[in-house]
Design a protein around this motif. Structure first.
Motif, PDB file in Angstrom:
ATOM      1  N   ARG A  58      52.028  99.979  30.295  1.00 33.11           N
ATOM      2  CA  ARG A  58      51.358 101.004  29.754  1.00 33.11           C
ATOM      3  C   ARG A  58      49.861 101.060  30.330  1.00 33.11           C
ATOM      4  NH1 ARG A  58      53.746 103.377  25.536  1.00 33.11           N
ATOM      5  NH2 ARG A  58      51.955 104.337  24.740  1.00 33.11           N
ATOM      6  N   LYS A  59      49.078 100.046  30.464  1.00 31.31           N
ATOM      7  CA  LYS A  59      47.808 100.128  31.131  1.00 31.31           C
ATOM      8  C   LYS A  59      47.868 100.626  32.550  1.00 31.31           C
ATOM      9  CE  LYS A  59      43.840  97.050  32.093  1.00 31.31           C
ATOM     10  NZ  LYS A  59      43.268  95.737  31.939  1.00 31.31           N
ATOM     11  N   ILE A  77      49.848 102.569  33.816  1.00 34.00           N
ATOM     12  CA  ILE A  77      50.353 104.292  33.542  1.00 34.00           C
ATOM     13  C   ILE A  77      49.182 105.065  33.421  1.00 34.00           C
ATOM     14  CG2 ILE A  77      51.825 105.935  32.459  1.00 34.00           C
ATOM     15  CD1 ILE A  77      54.043 103.823  32.296  1.00 34.00           C
ATOM     16  N   ARG A  78      48.500 104.362  32.402  1.00 38.30           N
ATOM     17  CA  ARG A  78      47.304 105.065  32.050  1.00 38.30           C
ATOM     18  C   ARG A  78      46.082 105.222  33.263  1.00 38.30           C
ATOM     19  NH1 ARG A  78      46.286 102.229  28.124  1.00 38.30           N
ATOM     20  NH2 ARG A  78      44.591 101.200  28.650  1.00 38.30           N
ATOM     21  N   LEU A  82      58.739 101.328  26.923  1.00 37.39           N
ATOM     22  CA  LEU A  82      57.117 101.416  26.982  1.00 37.39           C
ATOM     23  C   LEU A  82      56.606 102.610  27.869  1.00 37.39           C
ATOM     24  CD1 LEU A  82      56.629  97.620  27.387  1.00 37.39           C
ATOM     25  CD2 LEU A  82      56.668  98.868  25.129  1.00 37.39           C
ATOM     26  N   VAL A  83      57.249 103.396  28.314  1.00 36.82           N
ATOM     27  CA  VAL A  83      56.922 104.505  29.035  1.00 36.82           C
ATOM     28  C   VAL A  83      56.478 105.638  28.210  1.00 36.82           C
ATOM     29  CG1 VAL A  83      57.327 106.030  30.742  1.00 36.82           C
ATOM     30  CG2 VAL A  83      58.135 103.584  31.166  1.00 36.82           C
ATOM     31  N   PRO A  84      55.232 106.209  28.160  1.00 36.97           N
ATOM     32  CA  PRO A  84      55.195 107.244  27.436  1.00 36.97           C
ATOM     33  C   PRO A  84      56.058 108.424  27.691  1.00 36.97           C
ATOM     34  CG  PRO A  84      53.080 106.102  28.473  1.00 36.97           C
ATOM     35  CD  PRO A  84      54.172 105.679  29.162  1.00 36.97           C
ATOM     36  N   THR A 111      55.522 110.928  30.511  1.00 35.18           N
ATOM     37  CA  THR A 111      55.802 110.363  32.140  1.00 35.18           C
ATOM     38  C   THR A 111      57.270 110.174  32.232  1.00 35.18           C
ATOM     39  OG1 THR A 111      53.502 109.015  31.785  1.00 35.18           O
ATOM     40  CG2 THR A 111      55.172 108.522  33.536  1.00 35.18           C
ATOM     41  N   TYR A 132      60.727 109.022  34.071  1.00 34.34           N
ATOM     42  CA  TYR A 132      61.061 107.711  34.876  1.00 34.34           C
ATOM     43  C   TYR A 132      62.561 107.998  35.418  1.00 34.34           C
ATOM     44  CZ  TYR A 132      63.349 105.960  30.518  1.00 34.34           C
ATOM     45  OH  TYR A 132      64.131 105.982  29.550  1.00 34.34           O
TER      46      TYR A 132
END
Length: 342
Positions: free
Chosen positions: A55-56, A58-59, A85-87, A90, A92
């Motif tokens: 997540r970090k 991705i952000r 855990l993918v927002p 986003t 995938y």
């Protein structure tokens, strides 16, 4: 566009690692950030670490698309957990490389089958290696599915030796790969050396070779990248008589160098090999058919040369790195377009 590519280390063994290595070496169209979930020396640490950093990443990297490389069993469960855990903002993609996902699914208990279907249904897109695998996954999920075969870089020269006396087999050796069938066939061709490169059931295979006193089969271990050119330039044929497959990178790599393949007609292999045109296709476990084709191939030099030329031409026309990346770029663009509309 920023892409997070999630899968094993590009230094790991196996076809997925080779695909990722090709992205790292040749892909330049978009920014790709890599997150490793598997390393040969730190097998579980990499996967656990990925859970805490995905997540970090991705952000911080402003990721638009997460590209998961997925096989069966542990690989699937790791990517399934990470996908949760993918927002939501986003997209995938599940890039399915599994050679035995059908068996993995069929042998799973009912509650796990439902979880597998749920995971596949949550993905924005699924990419498979062949039409036969696309048909299978369409029976499990309503998620859109695309077929993008594997690809390899084509060397400038083939350097195929039609008179070489070495028949090679690349990959993880064992029952699934047909390695024990090779032990039955090899003694019938004493003038040729059968070299089985890879890891897997090496101890068991070694015992079987000693028990049967087979003189022309060797197991040198995993083929190191530094020795790959030398080994491939001395091979007259690549043998891959597996019982389950996706579309093995070893087939495309050898074809790109003009090495014909004798392989089983399973998974995505018939998409690359046309029987009698650029190689041979056999039924898994059909030792008589394998013996007939080997006799024909090894006794006809002009046939070897013809198959070699067509094998290389097939990869140039249909499985080149350039066409592979063009298809991925189109899919990435379509995913971004879909996200913007949402």
């Amino acid at each position: 566009m920023n892409i997070l590519m999630v899968g094993p280390s590009f230094k790991a063994k196996g076809g997925i690692a080779t695909v990722i290595a090709n992205f790292r070496k040749y892909y330049r169209s978009n920014k790709i950030v890599y997150l490793e979930t598997w390393q040969e020396k730190h097998r579980y640490f990499a996967g656990i670490r990925a859970l805490f950093v995905i997540r970090k990443k991705i952000r911080q990297e402003k990721i638009d698309i997460v590209h998961f490389h997925v096989a069966q069993k542990g690989s699937f469960y790791r990517k399934a957990l990470l996908s949760y855990l993918v927002p939501r903002y986003t997209h995938y993609i599940f890039h399915m490389h599994a050679s035995q996902f059908d068996l993995f699914y069929e042998k799973s208990p009912r509650f796990l089958k439902k979880r597998i279907r749920d995971v596949l249904n949550r993905a924005d897109h699924i990419v498979v290696l062949s039409e036969s695998w696309a048909s299978f996954y369409r029976g499990l999920t309503k998620t859109p599915i695309s077929v993008i075969p594997n690809a390899v870089e084509v060397p400038k020269e083939a350097n195929y030796d039609s008179d070489a006396k070495k028949i090679i087999m690349l990959g993880r050796q064992g029952e699934r790969k047909g390695s024990y069938d090779v032990l039955k066939i090899a003694p019938l061709f004493p003038d040729y050396q059968f070299v089985l490169y890879g890891d897997g059931e090496i101890e068991r295979l070694t015992k079987e070779i000693k028990r049967k006193n087979i003189q022309n089969v060797t197991l040198p271990g995993w083929l190191d990248a530094s020795k790959r050119d030398e080994v491939l330039s001395g091979a007259v044929l690549h043998l891959l008589i597996s019982y389950n497959e996706g579309l093995p990178m070893s087939i495309l790599e050898t074809m790109a160098r003009g090495i014909p393949n004798l392989a089983t007609a399973i998974g995505g292999i018939p998409d690359a090999i046309k029987d009698g045109e650029n190689g041979f296709l056999v039924t898994p476990g059909d030792l008589q058919q394998i013996q007939i084709y080997l006799n024909l191939f090894l006794n006809e030099r002009e046939l070897r040369i013809s198959l070699s030329k067509q094998a290389r031409l097939t990869v140039e026309n249909r499985f080149s790195i350039e066409s592979f990346f063009n298809e991925w770029n189109a899919l990435y663009d379509a995913s971004i377009y879909k996200k913007e509309k949402e």
